[in-house]
Design a protein around this motif. Structure first.
Motif, PDB file in Angstrom:
ATOM      1  N   GLY A  55      73.793   0.844 -93.040  1.00  0.00           N
ATOM      2  CA  GLY A  55      73.199  -0.468 -93.178  1.00  0.00           C
ATOM      3  C   GLY A  55      73.481  -1.160 -94.498  1.00  0.00           C
ATOM      4  O   GLY A  55      72.969  -2.240 -94.764  1.00  0.00           O
ATOM      5  N   LYS A  56      74.318  -0.563 -95.338  1.00  0.00           N
ATOM      6  CA  LYS A  56      74.646  -1.173 -96.631  1.00  0.00           C
ATOM      7  C   LYS A  56      75.705  -2.256 -96.422  1.00  0.00           C
ATOM      8  O   LYS A  56      76.741  -2.019 -95.804  1.00  0.00           O
ATOM      9  CB  LYS A  56      75.168  -0.105 -97.585  1.00  0.00           C
ATOM     10  CG  LYS A  56      75.587  -0.658 -98.938  1.00  0.00           C
ATOM     11  CD  LYS A  56      76.190   0.428 -99.820  1.00  0.00           C
ATOM     12  CE  LYS A  56      76.730  -0.202-101.092  1.00  0.00           C
ATOM     13  NZ  LYS A  56      77.616   0.687-101.802  1.00  0.00           N
ATOM     14  N   MET A  57      75.455  -3.426 -96.971  1.00  0.00           N
ATOM     15  CA  MET A  57      76.409  -4.539 -96.893  1.00  0.00           C
ATOM     16  C   MET A  57      77.428  -4.401 -98.017  1.00  0.00           C
ATOM     17  O   MET A  57      77.060  -4.254 -99.186  1.00  0.00           O
ATOM     18  CB  MET A  57      75.652  -5.865 -97.019  1.00  0.00           C
ATOM     19  CG  MET A  57      76.535  -7.072 -97.035  1.00  0.00           C
ATOM     20  SD  MET A  57      77.351  -7.274 -95.447  1.00  0.00           S
ATOM     21  CE  MET A  57      78.412  -8.633 -95.798  1.00  0.00           C
ATOM     22  N   ILE A  58      78.717  -4.423 -97.669  1.00  0.00           N
ATOM     23  CA  ILE A  58      79.785  -4.429 -98.675  1.00  0.00           C
ATOM     24  C   ILE A  58      80.419  -5.809 -98.619  1.00  0.00           C
ATOM     25  O   ILE A  58      81.030  -6.181 -97.614  1.00  0.00           O
ATOM     26  CB  ILE A  58      80.828  -3.327 -98.412  1.00  0.00           C
ATOM     27  CG1 ILE A  58      80.164  -1.955 -98.386  1.00  0.00           C
ATOM     28  CG2 ILE A  58      81.913  -3.369 -99.485  1.00  0.00           C
ATOM     29  CD1 ILE A  58      81.097  -0.807 -98.050  1.00  0.00           C
TER      30      ILE A  58
ATOM     31  N   PRO B  56      82.929  -9.091 -99.321  1.00  0.00           N
ATOM     32  CA  PRO B  56      84.393  -9.169 -99.269  1.00  0.00           C
ATOM     33  C   PRO B  56      85.055  -8.891-100.620  1.00  0.00           C
ATOM     34  O   PRO B  56      86.175  -8.382-100.658  1.00  0.00           O
ATOM     35  CB  PRO B  56      84.673 -10.591 -98.802  1.00  0.00           C
ATOM     36  CG  PRO B  56      83.404 -11.328 -98.918  1.00  0.00           C
ATOM     37  CD  PRO B  56      82.292 -10.338 -98.932  1.00  0.00           C
ATOM     38  N   SER B  57      84.372  -9.159-101.706  1.00  0.00           N
ATOM     39  CA  SER B  57      84.953  -8.931-103.035  1.00  0.00           C
ATOM     40  C   SER B  57      84.935  -7.459-103.440  1.00  0.00           C
ATOM     41  O   SER B  57      85.533  -7.087-104.446  1.00  0.00           O
ATOM     42  CB  SER B  57      84.206  -9.750-104.088  1.00  0.00           C
ATOM     43  OG  SER B  57      82.850  -9.355-104.132  1.00  0.00           O
ATOM     44  N   LYS B  58      84.279  -6.602-102.656  1.00  0.00           N
ATOM     45  CA  LYS B  58      84.175  -5.175-102.987  1.00  0.00           C
ATOM     46  C   LYS B  58      84.706  -4.248-101.893  1.00  0.00           C
ATOM     47  O   LYS B  58      84.919  -3.067-102.141  1.00  0.00           O
ATOM     48  CB  LYS B  58      82.708  -4.797-103.250  1.00  0.00           C
ATOM     49  CG  LYS B  58      82.064  -5.526-104.392  1.00  0.00           C
ATOM     50  CD  LYS B  58      82.582  -5.033-105.703  1.00  0.00           C
ATOM     51  CE  LYS B  58      81.819  -5.716-106.843  1.00  0.00           C
ATOM     52  NZ  LYS B  58      82.424  -5.451-108.125  1.00  0.00           N
ATOM     53  N   VAL B  59      84.913  -4.768-100.692  1.00  0.00           N
ATOM     54  CA  VAL B  59      85.328  -3.917 -99.584  1.00  0.00           C
ATOM     55  C   VAL B  59      86.731  -3.361 -99.833  1.00  0.00           C
ATOM     56  O   VAL B  59      87.567  -4.004-100.454  1.00  0.00           O
ATOM     57  CB  VAL B  59      85.226  -4.673 -98.232  1.00  0.00           C
ATOM     58  CG1 VAL B  59      86.268  -5.763 -98.125  1.00  0.00           C
ATOM     59  CG2 VAL B  59      85.310  -3.728 -97.053  1.00  0.00           C
ATOM     60  N   LYS B  60      86.957  -2.126 -99.379  1.00  0.00           N
ATOM     61  CA  LYS B  60      88.248  -1.445 -99.510  1.00  0.00           C
ATOM     62  C   LYS B  60      88.737  -1.048 -98.120  1.00  0.00           C
ATOM     63  O   LYS B  60      87.938  -0.896 -97.198  1.00  0.00           O
ATOM     64  CB  LYS B  60      88.097  -0.193-100.361  1.00  0.00           C
ATOM     65  CG  LYS B  60      87.557  -0.444-101.749  1.00  0.00           C
ATOM     66  CD  LYS B  60      87.287   0.886-102.440  1.00  0.00           C
ATOM     67  CE  LYS B  60      86.669   0.705-103.786  1.00  0.00           C
ATOM     68  NZ  LYS B  60      85.223   0.483-103.737  1.00  0.00           N
ATOM     69  N   ALA B  61      90.023  -0.838 -97.990  1.00  0.00           N
ATOM     70  CA  ALA B  61      90.580  -0.392 -96.707  1.00  0.00           C
ATOM     71  C   ALA B  61      89.884   0.888 -96.247  1.00  0.00           C
ATOM     72  O   ALA B  61      89.640   1.067 -95.052  1.00  0.00           O
ATOM     73  CB  ALA B  61      92.082  -0.180 -96.823  1.00  0.00           C
ATOM     74  N   TRP B  62      89.534   1.756 -97.175  1.00  0.00           N
ATOM     75  CA  TRP B  62      88.889   3.030 -96.831  1.00  0.00           C
ATOM     76  C   TRP B  62      87.512   2.847 -96.228  1.00  0.00           C
ATOM     77  O   TRP B  62      86.981   3.766 -95.616  1.00  0.00           O
ATOM     78  CB  TRP B  62      88.768   3.911 -98.064  1.00  0.00           C
ATOM     79  CG  TRP B  62      90.056   4.356 -98.643  1.00  0.00           C
ATOM     80  CD1 TRP B  62      91.299   4.298 -98.074  1.00  0.00           C
ATOM     81  CD2 TRP B  62      90.252   4.928 -99.926  1.00  0.00           C
ATOM     82  NE1 TRP B  62      92.242   4.802 -98.910  1.00  0.00           N
ATOM     83  CE2 TRP B  62      91.627   5.202-100.075  1.00  0.00           C
ATOM     84  CE3 TRP B  62      89.411   5.240-100.983  1.00  0.00           C
ATOM     85  CZ2 TRP B  62      92.172   5.773-101.209  1.00  0.00           C
ATOM     86  CZ3 TRP B  62      89.960   5.806-102.115  1.00  0.00           C
ATOM     87  CH2 TRP B  62      91.322   6.071-102.225  1.00  0.00           C
ATOM     88  N   ASP B  63      86.899   1.674 -96.391  1.00  0.00           N
ATOM     89  CA  ASP B  63      85.570   1.440 -95.845  1.00  0.00           C
ATOM     90  C   ASP B  63      85.598   1.212 -94.338  1.00  0.00           C
ATOM     91  O   ASP B  63      84.558   1.288 -93.687  1.00  0.00           O
ATOM     92  CB  ASP B  63      84.911   0.229 -96.527  1.00  0.00           C
ATOM     93  CG  ASP B  63      84.622   0.486 -98.000  1.00  0.00           C
ATOM     94  OD1 ASP B  63      84.263   1.621 -98.353  1.00  0.00           O
ATOM     95  OD2 ASP B  63      84.762  -0.461 -98.790  1.00  0.00           O
TER      96      ASP B  63
END
Length: 189
Positions: free
Chosen positions: A103-106, A108-115
């Protein structure tokens, strides 16, 4: 007598090793280069990262993102834990980022391909091969050669095809086919 037999066996084994031809010059799999991970990273920073930035990506090595109105392109460098190679993983997510299974929001400025779920990512490799064999192997090839190959791969027009994003931000941790199963259908009009 026993030590003499052992000595003969040892000499025979050494003679057999000496009799095996050294193919290191002709067989690229046996050629080992003494290039460190930091040498390869330096080459990437000099030749590939500037191209990535000119293509609209922001972020810091090894994670980059290109935020658009309709989607976010993600690009991550992953190095072989055993050394000597790397791969680039690319993915796309919705412009609002993603929500993890917890439920954690990531954003767009922090998201990574690995997510994103592995099925939602694509590996950019030198060639299709099992394991890390198709990765960019700097233990077998010169860093400049690998950078040139990678730039060619990153510039392919169909590289990002089929990556989506598909589904809502809270479905990006699911495989694409699973997200389609739980997406409510649009009401009939």
């Amino acid at each position: 007598m026993t030590s003499l037999v052992r000595q003969c066996v040892t000499w025979s084994a050494l003679d057999a090793i000496d009799a095996v031809p050294d193919n290191s010059e002709t067989d690229p799999r046996s050629r080992q280069m003494s290039v460190s991970k930091s040498d390869m990273e330096s080459e990437l920073r000099t030749s590939v990262i500037p191209w990535i930035r000119r293509s609209g990506f922001a972020g810091s090595f090894p994670h980059f993102r290109r935020i658009g109105d309709e989607l976010v392109d993600l690009l991550t460098f992953q190095f072989d834990r055993n050394g000597g190679g790397f791969v680039v993983e690319i993915a796309r997510c919705p412009p609002d980022g993603i929500v993890t299974p917890a439920g954690k929001m990531i954003p767009p400025s922090k998201v990574k391909a690995w997510d994103l779920h592995p099925y939602r990512r694509k590996r950019v490799v030198t060639h299709e091969a099992p394991g890390t064999d198709g990765w960019f192997r700097f233990d077998r090839h010169a860093p400049g050669e690998l950078s040139s190959t990678l730039l060619g791969k990153l510039d392919e027009s169909d590289l990002w095809d089929g990556l989506g994003p598909f589904g809502r931000p809270d479905q990006q941790h699911l495989p694409i086919d699973r997200a389609a199963e739980i997406t409510p259908s649009a009401p009939a009009q």
